[in-house]
Design a protein around this motif. Structure first.
Motif, PDB file in Angstrom:
ATOM      1  N   CYS A 118       0.854  -1.195   0.000  1.00  0.00           N
ATOM      2  CA  CYS A 118       0.000   0.000   0.000  1.00  0.00           C
ATOM      3  C   CYS A 118       0.884   1.236   0.000  1.00  0.00           C
ATOM      4  N   ALA A 119       0.570   2.183  -0.867  1.00  0.00           N
ATOM      5  CA  ALA A 119       1.253   3.469  -0.899  1.00  0.00           C
ATOM      6  C   ALA A 119       0.275   4.553  -0.469  1.00  0.00           C
ATOM      7  N   ILE A 120       0.787   5.552   0.244  1.00  0.00           N
ATOM      8  CA  ILE A 120      -0.062   6.613   0.805  1.00  0.00           C
ATOM      9  C   ILE A 120       0.568   7.977   0.542  1.00  0.00           C
ATOM     10  N   ALA A 121      -0.275   8.930   0.109  1.00  0.00           N
ATOM     11  CA  ALA A 121       0.124  10.328  -0.025  1.00  0.00           C
ATOM     12  C   ALA A 121      -0.816  11.158   0.837  1.00  0.00           C
ATOM     13  N   HIS A 122      -0.262  12.073   1.604  1.00  0.00           N
ATOM     14  CA  HIS A 122      -1.019  12.792   2.642  1.00  0.00           C
ATOM     15  C   HIS A 122      -0.847  14.288   2.471  1.00  0.00           C
ATOM     16  N   ASN A 123      -1.961  15.008   2.417  1.00  0.00           N
ATOM     17  CA  ASN A 123      -1.964  16.469   2.453  1.00  0.00           C
ATOM     18  C   ASN A 123      -2.546  16.894   3.794  1.00  0.00           C
ATOM     19  N   GLY A 124      -1.796  17.671   4.535  1.00  0.00           N
ATOM     20  CA  GLY A 124      -2.258  18.135   5.838  1.00  0.00           C
ATOM     21  C   GLY A 124      -1.164  18.005   6.868  1.00  0.00           C
ATOM     22  N   ASN A 125      -1.549  18.055   8.125  1.00  0.00           N
ATOM     23  CA  ASN A 125      -0.584  17.925   9.206  1.00  0.00           C
ATOM     24  C   ASN A 125      -1.260  17.256  10.395  1.00  0.00           C
ATOM     25  N   LEU A 126      -0.570  16.303  11.003  1.00  0.00           N
ATOM     26  CA  LEU A 126      -1.106  15.577  12.151  1.00  0.00           C
ATOM     27  C   LEU A 126      -0.657  16.276  13.426  1.00  0.00           C
ATOM     28  N   THR A 127      -1.609  16.697  14.233  1.00  0.00           N
ATOM     29  CA  THR A 127      -1.271  17.504  15.402  1.00  0.00           C
ATOM     30  C   THR A 127      -0.854  16.672  16.606  1.00  0.00           C
ATOM     31  N   ASN A 128      -0.978  15.350  16.505  1.00  0.00           N
ATOM     32  CA  ASN A 128      -0.511  14.476  17.589  1.00  0.00           C
ATOM     33  C   ASN A 128       0.582  13.524  17.095  1.00  0.00           C
ATOM     34  N   ALA A 129       1.269  13.907  16.022  1.00  0.00           N
ATOM     35  CA  ALA A 129       2.261  13.018  15.407  1.00  0.00           C
ATOM     36  C   ALA A 129       3.432  12.728  16.340  1.00  0.00           C
ATOM     37  N   ALA A 130       3.886  13.724  17.086  1.00  0.00           N
ATOM     38  CA  ALA A 130       5.043  13.506  17.971  1.00  0.00           C
ATOM     39  C   ALA A 130       4.712  12.481  19.055  1.00  0.00           C
ATOM     40  N   ALA A 131       3.520  12.596  19.615  1.00  0.00           N
ATOM     41  CA  ALA A 131       3.111  11.641  20.643  1.00  0.00           C
ATOM     42  C   ALA A 131       2.957  10.242  20.057  1.00  0.00           C
ATOM     43  N   LEU A 132       2.350  10.161  18.878  1.00  0.00           N
ATOM     44  CA  LEU A 132       2.214   8.856  18.222  1.00  0.00           C
ATOM     45  C   LEU A 132       3.573   8.257  17.897  1.00  0.00           C
ATOM     46  N   ARG A 133       4.468   9.096  17.424  1.00  0.00           N
ATOM     47  CA  ARG A 133       5.802   8.614  17.046  1.00  0.00           C
ATOM     48  C   ARG A 133       6.525   8.017  18.252  1.00  0.00           C
ATOM     49  N   ARG A 134       6.452   8.711  19.384  1.00  0.00           N
ATOM     50  CA  ARG A 134       7.086   8.190  20.604  1.00  0.00           C
ATOM     51  C   ARG A 134       6.495   6.832  20.974  1.00  0.00           C
ATOM     52  N   GLU A 135       5.177   6.755  20.928  1.00  0.00           N
ATOM     53  CA  GLU A 135       4.497   5.508  21.280  1.00  0.00           C
ATOM     54  C   GLU A 135       4.906   4.374  20.341  1.00  0.00           C
ATOM     55  N   LEU A 136       4.948   4.658  19.051  1.00  0.00           N
ATOM     56  CA  LEU A 136       5.276   3.626  18.071  1.00  0.00           C
ATOM     57  C   LEU A 136       6.727   3.166  18.196  1.00  0.00           C
ATOM     58  N   ILE A 137       7.630   4.098  18.422  1.00  0.00           N
ATOM     59  CA  ILE A 137       9.051   3.740  18.579  1.00  0.00           C
ATOM     60  C   ILE A 137       9.238   2.878  19.835  1.00  0.00           C
TER      61      ILE A 137
END
Length: 487
Positions: A118-137
């Motif tokens: 699956c390929a994904i292209a995204h327009n916009g900005n995720l306002t909780n991305a930093a928190a999600l990134r920490r959780e995922l890592i």
């Protein structure tokens, strides 16, 4: 050194993050995507990417810095992108690195799952991305980019759903902020908008067998696609063969489409909400003339974004419209690394005053916005040096006093002129005879809301003007950003 930069004299404008485009059911789909991305180039000039799928060759991708025309018109590049389904992305980064290694941040992103790729292209900005990134890592994810959009791929990987479409739903239910997503599997083209519909996405029909998804209708026009409809806020469409399936995977919410799309981001030949963007911008000029009249000899746009509003101002006021400033259309990226002496020339490299027209005249300059105000000062100096008797600025948006966290590259609040000065102080700092902005109510009227802005239920996202954020910017609040106090 960065391999590609936005023009160094364009740093006093807000910049969209990106544009997305996809097609299915068309031979040589990548060529159609390249054309669509070319039409959406105004939404991101830093880099672009295309992904395709072909049964014999599988998934293929190409990502490049620079303009679409310089990369995706070359036969050797396009030959590596076979297939009848394809998506693409043009980028101006608001999240992610901007160094020489930033090719890893160029979308579309790709993931291989047990049920296929699956390929994904995204327009916009995720306002909780930093928190999600920490959780995922912390749970073992290994990120390949610094882009917030990559969180979607990792969230999909952790979903237990059995299909790609269901995993996309799972992932997007976890994210906050703004997103218009175009995705593809081996056989399906998928489009999704966030529940508030902050960023745009439209559906088009290409001949008897093809379908297209685009950030704007101008992307459909260039490939000869018929506009079908807008993807609605909170809607997911799954296109396979001649079937378009629509679902609503999110909790319903009142629409808050970005009003700055109407003011500046979208191309004037696009249609938004059944209304011409050009007509909205012309009507902004009409409202400005009613709200902020002034005696003058000429109405001149700051090209090119101020042109429709200047036409409307002229028509309503009866003051003649004139091209008092001429834009150099062939500048391109000649001065990517300018010397200090060239940099000091500022806007003269791209704009020049029509001296014979301006001399001795009282001039109304119409521009789309004031961000830092530095460009406005330079343009004022050029007009006065050309012999203008008076200079009056009329701005086709309210004062930009708050940063955007939904996919627009905005300076921090302390660098926004309207955040630190009153309108009169801005007028004195820029050094013009008068400075007036359209009111927020006037902007809403121009966009088709006859009663103006309803403060209890605004139709648009206007956070950059009002400080009223429809989604709390969690990551930025965590970093210390202060929201506007409740009135």
């Amino acid at each position: 050194m960065r391999p590609f930069l936005s023009h160094p004299f364009d740093d006093d404008k807000l910049k969209e993050e990106c544009g997305v485009f996809g097609v299915v059911g068309l031979a040589d789909a990548a060529n159609f995507v390249a054309l669509g991305l070319h039409a959406l180039q105004h939404r991101g000039q830093e880099a672009g990417g295309i992904v395709t799928y072909d049964p014999e060759d599988g998934f293929n991708s190409a990502r490049r810095f620079g303009y679409v025309r310089d990369n995706f018109t070359k036969a050797d590049v396009m030959a590596t992108l076979p297939g009848s389904i394809s998506i693409g992305h043009v980028r101006y980064s608001t999240a992610g690195s901007k160094g020489a290694t930033a090719i890893r941040d160029v979308q579309p992103f790709f993931g291989e799952f047990s049920m296929g790729g699956c390929a994904i292209a995204h327009n916009g900005n995720l306002t909780n991305a930093a928190a999600l990134r920490r959780e995922l890592i912390e749970r073992g994810s290994i990120f390949q980019s610094s882009s917030d959009s990559e969180c979607i791929i990792h969230l999909m990987a952790r979903s237990i759903q059995k299909t790609i479409a269901e995993r996309i739903k799972d992932a997007l239910r976890r994210v906050e902020g703004a997103f218009s997503v175009v995705a593809m599997t081996r056989t399906k083209l998928i489009g999704v908008r966030d529940p508030l519909g902050v960023r745009p996405l439209v559906l088009g029909r290409v001949g008897d067998s093809g379908w297209a998804l685009s950030s704007e209708t101008c992307g459909l026009d260039i490939i000869g696609a018929d506009f079908v409809r807008e993807i609605e806020p909170g809607e997911m469409v799954i296109i396979e063969g001649n079937k378009v399936e629509s679902t609503r995977p999110f909790t319903p919410a009142p629409s808050r489409f970005c009003i700055f799309e109407q003011v500046y981001f979208s191309r004037p030949d696009s249609i938004i909400g059944g209304r011409s963007v050009y007509e909205t911008r012309r009507q902004i000029g009409v409202e400005l003339a009613r709200e902020a009249p002034v005696e003058a000899d000429l109405v001149c746009p700051v090209p090119d974004s101020g042109t429709p509003a200047a036409i409307g101002y002229s028509q309503e006021s009866g003051i003649p419209y004139a091209m008092g400033i001429i834009r150099n259309q062939y500048m391109g990226r000649t001065f990517i690394e300018p010397t200090e002496s060239i940099r000091n020339m500022g806007v003269r490299l791209k704009l020049n005053v029509n001296r014979a027209l301006i001399k001795g005249k009282r001039v109304i300059l119409v521009d789309d916005s004031v961000v830092r105000g530095t460009t406005s000062r330079k343009i004022k100096d050029m007009i006065l040096e050309a012999g203008a008797a008076e200079v009056h600025f009329r701005i086709a948006s309210p004062p930009t006093a708050w940063p955007c966290f939904y996919g627009v590259d905005t300076p921090e609040r302390s660098k926004l002129l309207a955040a630190t000065m009153s309108e009169d102080e801005m007028r004195d700092w820029i050094g013009v005879d008068s400075l007036k902005f359209i009111s927020l109510d006037g902007l809403y009227r121009a966009a088709g809301e006859a009663a103006g802005r309803d403060p209890k239920a605004p139709r648009f996202c206007d956070a950059c003007f009002s400080g009223d954020y429809p989604v709390a910017p969690f990551d930025k609040i965590e970093e210390g950003f202060q929201m506007k106090a409740a009135e």
